[in-house]
Design a protein around this motif. Structure first.
Motif, mmCIF file in Angstrom:
data_model
loop_
_atom_site.group_PDB
_atom_site.id
_atom_site.type_symbol
_atom_site.label_atom_id
_atom_site.label_comp_id
_atom_site.label_asym_id
_atom_site.label_seq_id
_atom_site.Cartn_x
_atom_site.Cartn_y
_atom_site.Cartn_z
ATOM 1 N N ALA A 231 20.426 -0.471 46.839
ATOM 2 C CA ALA A 231 19.356 0.496 46.574
ATOM 3 C C ALA A 231 19.917 1.905 46.462
ATOM 4 O O ALA A 231 19.637 2.626 45.503
ATOM 5 C CB ALA A 231 18.304 0.431 47.679
ATOM 6 N N GLN A 232 20.684 2.318 47.458
ATOM 7 C CA GLN A 232 21.304 3.651 47.396
ATOM 8 C C GLN A 232 22.399 3.802 48.455
ATOM 9 O O GLN A 232 22.423 4.793 49.193
ATOM 10 C CB GLN A 232 20.279 4.788 47.485
ATOM 11 C CG GLN A 232 19.473 4.900 48.744
ATOM 12 C CD GLN A 232 18.875 6.304 48.898
ATOM 13 O OE1 GLN A 232 19.069 7.198 48.083
ATOM 14 N NE2 GLN A 232 18.150 6.505 49.987
ATOM 15 N N GLY A 233 23.312 2.826 48.488
ATOM 16 C CA GLY A 233 24.438 2.940 49.412
ATOM 17 C C GLY A 233 25.542 3.824 48.857
ATOM 18 O O GLY A 233 25.599 4.097 47.647
ATOM 19 N N LYS A 234 26.421 4.274 49.730
ATOM 20 C CA LYS A 234 27.586 5.064 49.304
ATOM 21 C C LYS A 234 28.584 4.119 48.623
ATOM 22 O O LYS A 234 28.964 3.099 49.211
ATOM 23 C CB LYS A 234 28.222 5.710 50.542
ATOM 24 C CG LYS A 234 29.507 6.448 50.274
ATOM 25 C CD LYS A 234 30.047 7.034 51.573
ATOM 26 C CE LYS A 234 31.535 7.243 51.477
ATOM 27 N NZ LYS A 234 32.130 7.667 52.745
ATOM 28 N N ASN A 235 28.986 4.462 47.393
ATOM 29 C CA ASN A 235 29.944 3.581 46.700
ATOM 30 C C ASN A 235 31.231 4.296 46.289
ATOM 31 O O ASN A 235 32.064 3.711 45.615
ATOM 32 C CB ASN A 235 29.285 2.879 45.501
ATOM 33 C CG ASN A 235 28.963 3.826 44.357
ATOM 34 O OD1 ASN A 235 29.087 5.040 44.486
ATOM 35 N ND2 ASN A 235 28.524 3.267 43.233
ATOM 36 N N ARG A 236 31.379 5.576 46.701
ATOM 37 C CA ARG A 236 32.613 6.307 46.390
ATOM 38 C C ARG A 236 33.007 7.195 47.558
ATOM 39 O O ARG A 236 32.147 7.637 48.336
ATOM 40 C CB ARG A 236 32.421 7.179 45.132
ATOM 41 C CG ARG A 236 32.543 6.390 43.841
ATOM 42 C CD ARG A 236 31.844 7.089 42.699
ATOM 43 N NE ARG A 236 30.401 6.982 42.826
ATOM 44 C CZ ARG A 236 29.524 7.657 42.073
ATOM 45 N NH1 ARG A 236 29.968 8.497 41.159
ATOM 46 N NH2 ARG A 236 28.232 7.498 42.252
#
Ligand code: FMN
Length: 182
Positions: free
Chosen positions: A38-43
């Motif tokens: 949904a809106q996790g940290k990916n960087r």
């Protein structure tokens, strides 16, 4: 995160609004994966799986379940309890089937975060929330979960329950569960 999922093409084929939910609970790993999609940290620089206007990251994602309400922290990938009790009826807002879903994700556009309140900012926040909701719908399709994006909800009561300011706007919710009969 290891999960056997559908291909991108299969996922889009499966995306649909589903309004009938089984009572089977969503296990914590599946919920964790869904929140990250949904809106996790990916960087490493702190950006997220969902884009936001000027990287405002203004979406508050609340998780309503039978025990209470929690707020998702995308940077820490944690949930913080903000209210006790089963408040899923506030999400149903008259569409009673929505309260059957074991979990409901509520997306609140927080204009106090960028401190930008004009009409254009409100529109961009609505776009951001729409993208996040679609992330949820596509993740659900890939994980074999049922969901539907919904504008219907008891906004006044939700604002009271969550102590929201007039600039924190509940815009969309996604009830989530396994499809009825599964
Ligand atoms: C912004 C938005 C708000 C919606 N609100 C509701 C709602 O309150 N209740 C509902 O049952 N469906 C709601 N829907 C789902 C639409 O009815 C559904 O997406 C549409 O009928 C197309 O069906 P599909 O999603 O299966 O393609 C909403 C969809 C969107 C995009």
């Amino acid at each position: 995160m290891k999960r056997s999922t559908l291909s991108v093409m299969e996922t889009f084929k499966e995306r649909k609004s589903d309004r009938a939910f089984s009572q089977k609970d969503i296990d914590s790993q599946t919920l964790s994966d869904l929140l990250w999609c949904a809106q996790g940290k990916n960087r490493e620089d702190g950006k997220l799986t969902t884009p936001t206007c000027r990287n405002w990251q203004e979406i508050r994602l609340y998780v309503f379940d039978s025990k209470g309400v929690s707020l998702y922290n995308p940077q820490k990938h944690t949930l913080t309890s903000v209210a006790k009790g089963d408040n899923r009826g506030l999400i149903a807002g008259g569409q009673n089937w929505a309260a059957d879903a074991p979990v409901c994700l509520v997306l609140v556009a927080d204009l106090d975060k960028p401190k930008s309140y004009d009409v254009r900012s409100q529109r961009m926040a609505a776009v951001d929330v729409g993208i996040c909701s679609q992330n949820i719908s596509l993740a659900c399709a890939a994980f074999g979960l049922a969901t539907v994006p919904r504008a219907t909800m008891d906004i006044k009561s939700i604002c009271q329950l969550l102590n929201l300011t007039e600039n924190q706007l509940p815009l969309i919710n996604n009830p989530v569960g396994y499809p009825a009969g599964k």
